[in-house]
Design a protein around this motif. Structure first.
Motif, PDB file in Angstrom:
ATOM      1  N   ASN B  31      34.470  45.242  26.285  1.00  0.00           N
ATOM      2  CA  ASN B  31      33.548  44.344  25.771  1.00  0.00           C
ATOM      3  C   ASN B  31      34.144  43.981  24.211  1.00  0.00           C
ATOM      4  O   ASN B  31      33.166  43.504  23.583  1.00  0.00           O
ATOM      5  CB  ASN B  31      32.126  44.536  25.721  1.00  0.00           C
ATOM      6  N   ARG B  65      28.202  44.053  36.475  1.00  0.00           N
ATOM      7  CA  ARG B  65      29.022  44.612  37.544  1.00  0.00           C
ATOM      8  C   ARG B  65      30.155  45.783  37.170  1.00  0.00           C
ATOM      9  O   ARG B  65      30.742  45.623  36.024  1.00  0.00           O
ATOM     10  CB  ARG B  65      29.639  43.583  38.314  1.00  0.00           C
ATOM     11  N   GLN B  67      33.590  47.172  36.443  1.00  0.00           N
ATOM     12  CA  GLN B  67      34.977  46.866  36.602  1.00  0.00           C
ATOM     13  C   GLN B  67      35.791  48.182  36.609  1.00  0.00           C
ATOM     14  O   GLN B  67      35.701  49.066  35.879  1.00  0.00           O
ATOM     15  CB  GLN B  67      35.114  46.167  35.253  1.00  0.00           C
ATOM     16  N   THR B  94      33.642  42.048  46.197  1.00  0.00           N
ATOM     17  CA  THR B  94      34.988  42.084  45.641  1.00  0.00           C
ATOM     18  C   THR B  94      35.973  42.449  46.496  1.00  0.00           C
ATOM     19  O   THR B  94      35.846  42.834  47.665  1.00  0.00           O
ATOM     20  CB  THR B  94      34.550  42.874  44.359  1.00  0.00           C
ATOM     21  N   ALA B  95      37.176  41.896  46.206  1.00  0.00           N
ATOM     22  CA  ALA B  95      38.268  42.497  46.774  1.00  0.00           C
ATOM     23  C   ALA B  95      38.443  43.948  47.022  1.00  0.00           C
ATOM     24  O   ALA B  95      38.081  44.721  46.239  1.00  0.00           O
ATOM     25  CB  ALA B  95      39.595  42.145  46.240  1.00  0.00           C
ATOM     26  N   LYS B 130      44.334  43.079  36.257  1.00  0.00           N
ATOM     27  CA  LYS B 130      43.247  41.935  36.733  1.00  0.00           C
ATOM     28  C   LYS B 130      44.295  41.052  37.606  1.00  0.00           C
ATOM     29  O   LYS B 130      43.749  40.011  38.198  1.00  0.00           O
ATOM     30  CB  LYS B 130      43.074  41.223  35.622  1.00  0.00           C
ATOM     31  N   TRP B 131      45.687  41.433  37.463  1.00  0.00           N
ATOM     32  CA  TRP B 131      46.419  40.733  38.599  1.00  0.00           C
ATOM     33  C   TRP B 131      46.669  41.026  39.917  1.00  0.00           C
ATOM     34  O   TRP B 131      47.262  40.464  40.719  1.00  0.00           O
ATOM     35  CB  TRP B 131      47.769  40.538  37.701  1.00  0.00           C
ATOM     36  N   GLU B 132      46.585  42.370  40.171  1.00  0.00           N
ATOM     37  CA  GLU B 132      46.757  42.927  41.471  1.00  0.00           C
ATOM     38  C   GLU B 132      45.685  43.601  42.020  1.00  0.00           C
ATOM     39  O   GLU B 132      44.664  43.983  41.328  1.00  0.00           O
ATOM     40  CB  GLU B 132      48.076  43.805  41.338  1.00  0.00           C
TER      41      GLU B 132
END
Lengths: 242, 246
Positions: B31, B65, B67, B94-95, B130-132
Motif C-alpha cells: 500500500n 482482497r 494479493q 480471480t485467475a 501482475k503480468w503473469e
C-alpha cells in the motif's frame, strides 16, 4: 449536517460502505481485482465496471448514464496500471430516496450522482484497491443568487440549478455535472464553495489545528477523514489490547 | 514498531516518519508507492508501521482482497488439472494459480499425488507478478523437503479475513505471548487435539478427527475475526464452547 459514512457493512464483499445524506442512502460494494471477461479485458490496465441499481425497479438509460459518469470518475482515481488484465467492480444500490413530488428527473439524477461518487470511493478504500488520491463529491444548488450546499428536499424543489462537483485532494476537479438554468458566475460560486467544503472534509486537524481558517473552510469537522480513520482504528484495536 | 495517525489514500509520508537507514535504501511494503526522486505516497487508507531494523515501512489496511506475494503460505483448492499442472483457486473470481504436478516432496512421474478437483493443498507462493499467472509449490525447491506443505486430507476449511490470517501467523514473542493477540489455537490446543493450516489468502484448514471439535475450533476462529474479541473475551468464549464437550 455532514453526510454519514459507515464502512464495511457487508462482510462478504471485499469492501463496502453506506453513505447517507438528507436526500439519499446508498449502499456500495467494491470487489477487485477480479478475473475479467475476455471482451472487457485491457492489456495494460484494470477495467472498471460500475453497476447502479435504483431504489425500486430495474435500471434504465438514466442509470446507464450515471454508470458512465462514475466509471470515468473512478478511472481517474484508481491506479489502474497496477492491476493489468483485471476487473474492479463497484455495485451501487440506492436504498433510500426522497418522495419526489414534482421534482425533475434531471435534478434528481445530478443530486444522486454526488452520493454515488462518495459511496463508490469509500467502498474502494475499504476494499484496499490502490488509489491515486482522495476525493469528495459535493452537491450544491443555486437559488435566486444564493448558494446552498448539502441541500435537503425542500431546497432541491425550488432551486434554479443543481451542481455535483468532485474535488481531489490536491484541488483538482475530477467531475462536474449540472442541471437547470445558470450562468458562469453562479457555477463558479457553487464550485468554489464546494471546493472549500471538500478540502474541509479531508483536512488534517492535527497538523493545522490552531490555524485561523479563512471563513468558508474549517467550520465543519473533517467527516471523511474521521469516517475512514475510525474504520482503521477499529481494525487495529487488537494492537493496543493484545 | 511505531504507530502514527491514520493516512488517507494519496497522502505523502512525511520525511520525519521515515525510518533511519544506513545504506540509504528503504524497503516499501504493501500500500505504498514511490514517485521518483523521493516522494512516498499511500495508495489506501491505513496506519503507517515502520521497522527501523530493516529500514522498512508499510501501511496496514484493515480489509480487502488477498494479493499473492512471493513466500506467502496459502491454502489452495484444486479446480482442475491439466497435463503437467493443477489449476488452483486462492481467492474467488480471480485467475487460477498454477501448481506443478511434480512440485511435491519426492514426486516423480510415477509417485506423484493424484489430486481431484476440490482437494486442498497447503502451498507456498513461488512467483507472483501482475503480468503473469501466480505459481505455487508444495515443497522447498532448494532442499526438496516438504516443510509441512502438501495435500490436506480430511478436516474442514473456514473463511477468515486476510488481516486475521496474518494475525494468526504472527507467532509468539519471547515471553510466549501471541503477537497477533489471538490465543484461540493455543488455548483450545491444551484441551483438544487438532491439526491446523493457516493460509494468508484468508482460509484456515482444521482437522481434529472428530467433526464437533473441528467445528468448535473453526467457529471460534471465525467469531474472533468477525466480532474482534479481545484476549479475555476469547478465553471466555473458549470456556463456554468447550464445557459441553467434556
Amino acid at each position: 449536517m455532514p453526510p454519514t459514512l459507515t464502512l464495511h457493512p457487508l462482510h462478504r464483499a471485499d469492501g463496502s460502505a453506506t453513505h447517507t445524506t438528507p436526500l439519499f442512502t446508498i449502499l456500495a460494494a467494491a470487489n477487485g481485482p477480479l478475473e475479467v471477461s475476455r471482451r472487457d479485458e485491457l492489456p495494460e490496465e484494470a477495467a472498471i465496471e460500475v453497476n447502479v441499481r435504483p431504489c425500486s425497479g430495474v435500471g434504465g438509460p438514466r442509470e446507464r448514464w450515471m454508470e458512465g459518469v462514475i466509471t470515468s470518475l473512478l478511472k481517474s482515481l484508481v491506479l489502474v496500471n497496477m492491476y493489468p488484465r483485471t476487473l474492479v467492480q463497484v455495485t451501487l444500490q440506492v436504498t433510500k430516496e426522497p418522495g419526489m413530488g414534482g421534482l425533475k428527473r434531471a435534478v434528481k439524477d445530478v443530486a444522486l450522482l454526488a452520493g454515488l461518487g462518495n459511496a463508490a470511493f469509500a467502498a474502494l478504500v475499504d476494499a484496499g484497491v490502490a488509489l491515486g488520491g482522495t476525493m469528495v463529491v459535493g452537491l450544491g444548488v443555486a437559488r435566486e443568487g444564493e448558494v446552498v450546499v448539502e441541500p435537503g428536499e425542500k431546497e432541491l424543489l425550488g432551486c434554479g440549478s443543481v451542481h455535483a462537483v468532485a474535488w481531489g485532494m490536491r484541488g483538482e476537479m475530477l467531475m462536474a455535472e449540472s442541471a437547470g438554468r445558470f450562468g458562469v458566475e453562479e457555477w463558479e460560486g457553487v464550485a468554489g464553495r464546494l471546493r472549500g467544503d471538500a478540502m474541509g472534509a479531508i483536512k488534517n486537524d492535527e497538523e493545522d489545528g490552531d490555524d485561523v481558517m479563512d471563513g468558508e473552510v474549517g467550520q465543519k469537522e473533517p467527516w471523511l477523514r474521521q469516517a475512514l480513520g475510525e474504520s482503521v482504528r477499529d481494525a487495529g484495536a487488537w494492537r493496543e489490547t493484545g | 514498531m511505531a504507530t502514527t495517525s491514520v493516512l488517507l489514500p494519496g497522502e505523502q509520508i512525511p520525511p520525519s516518519d521515515l525510518p533511519p537507514t544506513k545504506k540509504g535504501t528503504l524497503t516499501l511494503g504493501p500500500n505504498l508507492r514511490h514517485l521518483p526522486p523521493s516522494t512516498i505516497l499511500t495508495t489506501t487508507s491505513g496506519s503507517l508501521h515502520t521497522d527501523p531494523k530493516k529500514a522498512a515501512l508499510w501501511i496496514d489496511a484493515p480489509h480487502g482482497r488477498y494479493q499473492p506475494s512471493v513466500g506467502d503460505l496459502v491454502v489452495a483448492q484444486i479446480h482442475h488439472g491439466s497435463t503437467d499442472t493443477y489449476h488452483c483457486a486462492l481467492t474467488p473470481h480471480t485467475a487460477y494459480a498454477l501448481l506443478g504436478q511434480l512440485a511435491f516432496e519426492g514426486a516423480n512421474k510415477k509417485t506423484r499425488p493424484k489430486l481431484e478437483s476440490g482437494d486442498l493443498v497447503y502451498a507456498r507462493v513461488k512467483t507472483a507478478s501482475k503480468w503473469e499467472d501466480v505459481e505455487i509449490e508444495c515443497f522447498n525447491s532448494s532442499t526438496g523437503k516438504a516443510d509441512g506443505l502438501g495435500p490436506l486430507k480430511g478436516g474442514m476449511v473456514f473463511n477468515i479475513s486476510p488481516a486475521f490470517a496474518r494475525r494468526l501467523m504472527m507467532g509468539t514473542d519471547k515471553e510466549g505471548r501471541s503477537k497477533g493477540g489471538v490465543v484461540v489455537l493455543e488455548e483450545v490446543g491444551e484441551k483438544v487435539k487438532f491439526e491446523v493450516a493457516v493460509g494468508r489468502n484468508g482460509r484456515v484448514w482444521v482437522d481434529s478427527g472428530n467433526v464437533a471439535a473441528t467445528l468448535v475450533v473453526g467457529r471460534l476462529l471465525m467469531g474472533c475475526d468477525e466480532k474482534g474479541w479481545s484476549v479475555e473475551e476469547q478465553r471466555r468464549e473458549i470456556e463456554t464452547c468447550l464445557r459441553p464437550m467434556f
